[in-house]
Scaffold this motif. Structure first.
Motif, short mmCIF file in Angstrom:
data_model
loop_
_atom_site.label_atom_id
_atom_site.label_comp_id
_atom_site.label_asym_id
_atom_site.label_seq_id
_atom_site.Cartn_x
_atom_site.Cartn_y
_atom_site.Cartn_z
N LEU A 98 0.83 -1.21 0.00
CA LEU A 98 0.00 0.00 0.00
C LEU A 98 0.86 1.26 0.00
O LEU A 98 0.65 2.17 -0.80
N GLY A 102 1.76 1.04 -3.98
CA GLY A 102 0.46 1.61 -4.31
C GLY A 102 0.41 3.11 -4.19
O GLY A 102 -0.54 3.75 -4.66
N GLY A 103 1.41 3.68 -3.55
CA GLY A 103 1.41 5.13 -3.35
C GLY A 103 0.21 5.60 -2.54
O GLY A 103 -0.24 6.73 -2.67
N ALA A 104 -0.30 4.72 -1.69
CA ALA A 104 -1.51 5.02 -0.92
C ALA A 104 -1.16 5.19 0.55
O ALA A 104 -1.55 4.39 1.40
N ARG A 106 -2.19 7.22 2.81
CA ARG A 106 -3.33 7.38 3.73
C ARG A 106 -4.00 6.03 4.02
O ARG A 106 -4.35 5.74 5.16
N LEU A 107 -4.17 5.23 2.98
CA LEU A 107 -4.74 3.90 3.18
C LEU A 107 -3.78 3.03 4.00
O LEU A 107 -4.20 2.26 4.87
N ALA A 108 -2.48 3.19 3.77
CA ALA A 108 -1.48 2.47 4.56
C ALA A 108 -1.56 2.89 6.03
O ALA A 108 -1.40 2.06 6.93
N ASP A 111 -4.38 1.07 7.57
CA ASP A 111 -3.94 -0.31 7.76
C ASP A 111 -3.04 -0.45 8.99
O ASP A 111 -3.24 -1.35 9.81
N ASN A 151 4.49 7.12 9.43
CA ASN A 151 3.54 7.13 8.33
C ASN A 151 2.71 8.42 8.38
O ASN A 151 2.56 9.11 7.36
#
Length: 158
Positions: A98, A102-104, A106-108, A111, A151
């Motif tokens: 992620l 995934g360059g995500a 915020r989603l990481a 998680d 993060n």
């Protein structure tokens, strides 16, 4: 010797725990193929560790995670503890793809916050049966908490 131990070779089961955790580590490593470059391009807080620190730290933590699961298993651990352990491994497995591939970020972050909670739950559940198994997860919780802060800081700075 517990009933479970009498039915299975405990060293074979330990190998299984190491194997499952190794799969998580390998998937993370494969998903982190570009991590060093991505990490170098990010604006990082002053307290961010050097990229070279991640591999050695995670190697030790993964071994401790596997050993903790095995020690819990040796106590005829309850299903809830294993469920939390498995969910934690899954959340751990998802973070690197992620964040880096995934360059995500915020989603990481979502998680890894879930991972923080699941590791706390796992420690509580493991402690009911094995204080040592629970204690082996405390450095993991500390590192994941640190990674959660990192993060969040990376999101704020980038």
């Amino acid at each position: 010797m517990t009933e479970r131990e009498s039915q299975r070779n405990p060293w074979l089961v330990l190998t299984g725990f190491v194997g499952v955790v190794a799969v998580v580590a390998v998937v993370g490593a494969l998903a982190a193929a570009s991590a060093k470059d991505v990490y170098a391009r990010l604006e990082l807080p002053s307290w961010a560790p050097p990229a070279s620190l991640f591999g050695p730290v995670w190697t030790v933590l993964y071994l401790m995670i596997a050993l903790a699961g095995w020690l819990y298993w040796r106590t005829d651990g309850e299903t809830q503890g294993f469920a939390a352990y498995g969910i934690g491994l899954l959340a751990n497995l998802l973070w690197t793809p992620l964040f880096f591939e995934g360059g995500a970020a915020r989603l990481a972050l979502v998680d890894i916050v879930l991972l923080d909670v699941v590791v706390v739950v796992t420690i509580v559940l493991f402690a009911r049966r094995s204080k040592l198994a629970a204690a082996l997860l405390v450095p993991y919780l500390a590192w994941v908490g640190y990674a959660t802060a990192l993060n969040g800081a990376i999101i704020a700075l980038n």
